[in-house]
Design an enzyme around this catalytic site. Structure first.
Site, short mmCIF file in Angstrom:
data_model
loop_
_atom_site.label_atom_id
_atom_site.label_comp_id
_atom_site.label_asym_id
_atom_site.label_seq_id
_atom_site.Cartn_x
_atom_site.Cartn_y
_atom_site.Cartn_z
CB CYS A 87 58.95 -20.75 0.06
SG CYS A 87 60.12 -21.88 0.79
CB CYS A 124 62.59 -20.79 -0.75
SG CYS A 124 61.59 -22.28 -0.76
#
Lengths: 312, 105
Positions: free
Chosen positions: B32, B29
């Site tokens: 993230c 991700c």
């Protein structure tokens, strides 16, 4: 201080503009509100950017672009622009942290995924509804996943999701895909991928997490509800039905068409000294390769504009 | 920041008193990972009143789903073991995360 050029957005368009501007020795600032890269940062494979074959993921491509920009001395900051004043010769951009001034501006704010716009979607985003396969695929290991859309992104992401999900169903509003033929072939040959043609999602439901959805056949008008497998308790819906331009900030200030900024072929907007580059402008093909091209043109034209309009 | 896993989640979050921030993330991700250094900086700044933790969801997928987390990034605030607030997916920017923290600091 007044920068020569301020670029809003650090995706491929903004980074390319930054590269060309700093190589031309313009005092350049790139302002990004989240993280460098924009949309392409979440793409697992970038196979259609010329020269990027090996190790060509969105993140690696962006990493190299950022490195290149830094090498030539463009300054980068993290800030969100809340308001712009383009009325004077010196353009003013108000951020959450600072106020920035520039002789010329390149707007490279890009676009954001377009939502389906159906009931339940907003509440269930991050709870089963996703717009980023690389972010969220891992949640759906051995679960069922639906992909909404029929273009390149939808089909490519569906293929990516088969590495995780038990089954991937592409829901498309037409009876044929719009994706490039080479991508379609891969999808048709993938045993985990199924298709639901002529269909649109009209409602997403669930208490805390996605549990069911209503799908409508656009030809027959028939609606039916699809429930999560009882043992699974949930499933995933990944939405790839295009993008909306991130241009709200410029509404009423710059000339637009359906939310996209209008430019000439030299990336000039209707305001002298303000240029637009990348996915946020009116154009026919929105890809990394066209975004970087836009950025390069915008920076070169900005330099020309500054030379013609400012002394010293 | 405390790294969470299946074993310590209950102890560190669900049975903890006061405010706990959980940064749900995953190695693929990118948003993230871009957010992580900011959260780490906030841990330095606000860590005296809020406990900062992170959970790699690929190591605890069912646990994340049980917390109604099915999409990343999620920065959630727990109070006395109850999830009371969060910023999710696109909404999670360095600025919105700091705002979230300040609400409970």
């Amino acid at each position: 201080m007044v920068y020569d050029l301020v670029i809003i957005g650090a995706g491929p368009a903004g980074l390319a503009a930054g590269l060309y501007a700093s190589r031309a020795r313009l005092n350049t600032l790139i302002i990004e509100k989240e993280s460098e890269g924009g949309q392409i940062k979440t793409t697992d494979e970038v196979a259609n950017y010329p020269g990027s074959i090996r190790d060509a993921s969105g993140p690696t491509l962006i990493e190299r672009m950022v490195e290149q920009v830094d090498e030539f001395g463009a300054k980068r900051v993290l800030d969100e622009i809340l308001e712009v004043d383009f009325s004077g010769k010196i353009k003013v951009l108000k951020g959450t942290k600072e106020e920035y001034k520039a002789k010329a501006v390149v707007i490279a704010t890009g676009a954001v995924p377009r939502p389906i716009g159906c009931p339940g979607e907003k509440e269930l985003t991050g709870r089963g509804v996703s717009y980023c396969a690389t972010c969220d695929a891992a949640f759906f290991e051995d679960l069922e996943v639906y992909v909404v859309g029929g273009g390149d992104s939808a089909v490519e992401e569906a293929i990516y999701l088969t590495k995780f999900a038990r089954k991937v169903t592409i829901i498309h509003r037409r009876d044929e895909l719009r994706a490039a033929k080479s991508i379609q072939e891969k999808a048709f040959n993938n045993e985990k991928i199924e298709f639901m043609w002529d269909s649109v999602v009209t409602e997403l439901k669930g208490d805390g997490i996605l549990e069911s959805m209503v799908v409508k056949n656009v030809k027959t008008g028939e609606e039916r509800e699809i429930f999560a497998d009882e043992d699974d308790g949930t499933f995933g819906v990944f939405v790839f039905i295009g993008f909306n331009p991130a241009t709200k900030l410029f509404e009423g200030i710059i000339e637009m068409e359906n939310g996209y900024i209008k430019t000439d072929e030299d990336m000039r907007t209707n305001i002298p000294g303000v240029f637009a580059a990348g996915d946020n402008r009116v154009k026919s093909l929105r890809q990394v390769v066209t975004a970087t091209a836009d950025g390069a043109i915008a920076a070169v034209q900005a330099e020309k504009y500054i030379n013609d309009n400012f002394e010293d | 920041m405390i790294e969470l896993n299946k074993e310590n989640f209950e102890e560190e979050v669900l049975k903890a008193e006061g405010y706990v921030l959980v940064d749900f993330w995953g190695p693929t991700c990118e948003p993230c990972k871009a957010l992580m250094p900011h959260v780490e900086a906030y841990a330095e700044k606000y860590g005296d009143k809020i406990k900062f933790t992170s959970l790699d969801i690929t190591k605890a997928r069912r646990l994340a789903i049980s917390q109604k987390v099915l999409g990343l990034p999620v920065i959630a605030i727990y109070k006395d073991g109850e999830r009371i607030d969060a910023v999710v997916a696109d909404e999670a920017t360095p600025a919105s995360v700091e705002e979230l923290i300040k609400k409970y600091y």
